[in-house]
Design an enzyme around this catalytic site. Structure first.
Site, short mmCIF file in Angstrom:
data_model
loop_
_atom_site.label_atom_id
_atom_site.label_comp_id
_atom_site.label_asym_id
_atom_site.label_seq_id
_atom_site.Cartn_x
_atom_site.Cartn_y
_atom_site.Cartn_z
N ASP A 142 0.94 -1.10 -0.01
CA ASP A 142 -0.12 -0.01 0.03
C ASP A 142 0.89 1.46 0.06
O ASP A 142 2.10 1.27 -0.49
CB ASP A 142 -0.83 0.20 1.16
CG ASP A 142 -2.46 0.56 1.10
OD1 ASP A 142 -2.30 1.56 0.75
OD2 ASP A 142 -3.25 -0.18 0.84
N HIS A 183 -3.68 6.14 3.67
CA HIS A 183 -4.51 4.90 2.91
C HIS A 183 -4.27 3.72 3.71
O HIS A 183 -4.64 2.67 4.14
CB HIS A 183 -4.41 4.87 1.50
CG HIS A 183 -5.14 4.06 0.81
ND1 HIS A 183 -5.00 2.66 0.66
CD2 HIS A 183 -6.50 4.07 0.47
CE1 HIS A 183 -5.65 2.04 0.08
NE2 HIS A 183 -7.02 3.00 -0.12
N ASN A 276 -13.26 0.91 -7.18
CA ASN A 276 -14.39 1.82 -6.82
C ASN A 276 -15.04 2.70 -7.97
O ASN A 276 -15.49 3.82 -7.74
CB ASN A 276 -13.81 2.61 -5.66
CG ASN A 276 -13.09 2.03 -4.48
OD1 ASN A 276 -13.75 0.83 -4.19
ND2 ASN A 276 -12.12 2.56 -4.15
N SER A 355 -11.19 -0.97 -0.85
CA SER A 355 -9.92 -0.66 -0.25
C SER A 355 -10.03 -1.21 1.25
O SER A 355 -9.09 -1.94 1.89
CB SER A 355 -8.98 0.56 -0.17
OG SER A 355 -8.56 0.59 -1.86
#
Length: 535
Positions: A142, A183, A276, A355
């Site tokens: 990530d 994130h 998304n 996510s």
């Protein structure tokens, strides 16, 4: 007056073995009267107890137990048990251990805000395992994480930053003002935030360690080469699970495909977010058959409006869906690092997306590995799919895959092939005990069933107690057998988690009420008459 027949009222035939230990000793004692003793003269039995120095706490009519405690505090439980068993009308006595059906962590935001954990059946799973039996490392590919976060510190197992030339052993996230938050820190907290520490949030796996691998730069962008290198680094450095809350809508290059193949052949489980864009194109690597692709659900188990979908979806998990009600608490709360022009600081924050869905699945995989030991990626994917709660169209579909991840069913391996079945007539007579079905699609075939309206009953005895009780899986559905009988196909049969034994009666009543013109009373179920089939 006598009430309707109740299911699963078989009394124990022997004193409890003590196989299932309580967490601490109780002063309560179970007393099982000899058959007919209480019916003949309950007043005399209760008076005998009182005269012998025992206080009657309660009588439990379904099991037939009388629960007592010694009036004298200096009398041990074992001494009390011996005295009780010497009474001529007592069949047996045993300590009434304290059991915990589900573990509730004491983290500050868990009870009020973490709806996502309950949606994935994690409180029930934590009653079985918190992921601390074996060491499990989850690599988080990530944007990096903030290692100083109070719910992340102490959970780390190395890491690397591939976003700087030559790499760096410090994978600390440095999000840009445009991105505004870390994130990777949010994703990592969902998987394995420090849990039951009276602060912040709970993570899916309390015992898993986190391996942050930075493949996304501060602007949230990365490269296929960094991702491929990060996957290989995770495998080489002992990761058991790789979470990838990222992806590309382009066809992958050879290096990335080869890295996925390397991890898969090395036995490392990979989980990735579907994307998304509310699109039918699932991002890569979630679209790769060697990776568990995850779509996102909202608080009400609906497909999140932003979630990508497609035949490559394996399973769904909570990702949040604020647009349904425009309430921030319908997103997922987790560990955070928030960036602003005035200050940057660790804390807790809402976010939504596939996510956020993927790390729920990675965390459940970590729980399974901790409890059961090594498992191949294919076997893990199959277990998670076969234990998912079906959503949307019956069976596998393009929105939810096999359904919503079910942590409790996964850690107890509650698949259809472990269940037993019977077909009951409205009068409570077993008319068939032979079931042939599929573990994966939960279709079902009943053989040699007589003509008429019947009820298919299924039960999975999770705790192997021999009784249909809390923590087991159970369901009953009406079936109509046409003239001539023979074989009957049931398109899908799903077993449901029992929060209490009372749900058995409710399930039977619901099945009866769903059949027009069915006015009979609920029938009793004898677990000994139920058998397994070939699946």
């Amino acid at each position: 007056p006598a009430g309707p027949a109740l299911p699963s009222v078989k009394r124990p035939t022997a004193k409890p073995s003590g196989v299932f230990q309580s967490h601490r000793e109780s002063d309560r004692i179970q007393v099982m009267p000899r058959s007919g003793a209480m019916a003949a003269d309950s007043y005399a039995c209760l008076a005998h107890l009182a005269g012998a120095g025992f206080e009657v706490i309660e009588e439990l009519p379904l099991t037939g137990l009388v629960i007592v405690r010694a009036a004298r505090a200096d009398r041990s439980v074992q001494d009390s048990v011996s005295r009780l068993e010497a009474m001529p009308w007592v069949d047996w006595a045993a300590p009434d251990g304290i059991v915990h059906a589900a573990a509730a962590p004491n983290d500050r935001y868990y009870e009020l805000l973490q709806w996502n954990m309950r949606a994935a059946s994690l409180p029930e799973a934590w009653g079985i395992t918190t992921g601390e039996e074996r060491a499990v490392v989850v690599a988080v590919l990530d944007s990096g994480i903030r290692p100083e976060h109070e719910d992340i510190a102490g959970k780390l197992a190395g890491g690397w930053d591939f976003t700087v030339p030559g790499g760096d052993p410090d994978p600390t996230d440095e999000p840009s003002l445009d991105i505004g938050f870390s994130h990777g820190t949010h994703v990592a907290g969902i998987i394995a935030a420090a849990t039951d520490n009276a602060v912040g949030v709970a993570g899916v796996s309390w015992g898993a360690s986190l391996m942050p691998i930075r493949v996304l730069a501060g602007d949230g962008r990365g490269s296929e080469a960094w991702l491929a290198e990060g996957i290989r680094w995770a495998v080489a450095n002992g990761a058991n699970v790789i979470n990838m809350s990222l992806g590309t809508d382009e066809s992958p290059g050879q290096a990335l495909e080869d890295a996925i193949g390397f991890a898969h052949s090395s036995g490392v489980i990979m989980v990735a977010a579907a994307g998304n864009d509310a699109s039918s194109k699932v991002l890569y690597p979630a679209s790769d058959s060697r990776v568990i692709g995850v779509s996102a659900t909202g608080r009400y188990n609906e497909l999140a409006g932003y979630s990508n979908y497609g035949y490559e979806i394996d399973i769904a998990a909570p990702g949040g869906n604020v647009a349904r009600r425009y309430k921030p608490q319908d997103a997922v709360v987790s560990t955070g690092y928030i960036v602003s022009p005035s200050k940057s600081e660790c804390g807790y924050m809402w976010a939504e997306g596939t996510s956020m869905a993927a790390p729920h699945v990675s965390g459940v995989a970590a729980l399974v590995l901790a409890r059961m030991g090594p498992m191949s990626p294919s076997d893990m994917a199959r277990l998670l799919r076969d234990t998912a709660v079906d959503l949307g169209m019956p069976g596998d579909d393009s929105e939810f895959g096999a359904g919503l991840v079910n942590a409790h069913a996964a850690v107890t391996q509650s698949t259809m092939d472990r269940a037993v079945f019977a077909v009951y007539s409205p009068e409570g007579r077993v008319v068939s005990t032979v079931g042939c079905g599929s573990r994966s699609d939960r279709s079902f075939e009943l053989q040699c069933v007589v003509e008429g309206n019947h009820y298919l009953v299924g039960w999975l005895d999770v705790n192997q107690s021999g009784d249909i009780d809390t923590g087991d899986y159970f369901n009953v559905v009406p079936i109509a057998v046409p003239s001539g009988g023979a074989n009957v196909q049931v398109s899908q049969f799903e077993l449901l988690y029992l929060e209490s034994a009372a749900q058995v009666d409710s399930a039977i009543r619901g099945a009866i009420q769903s059949v027009p013109g069915a006015f009979h009373e609920p029938f009793a179920i004898d677990p000994l008459q139920m058998t397994g089939g070939r699946r």
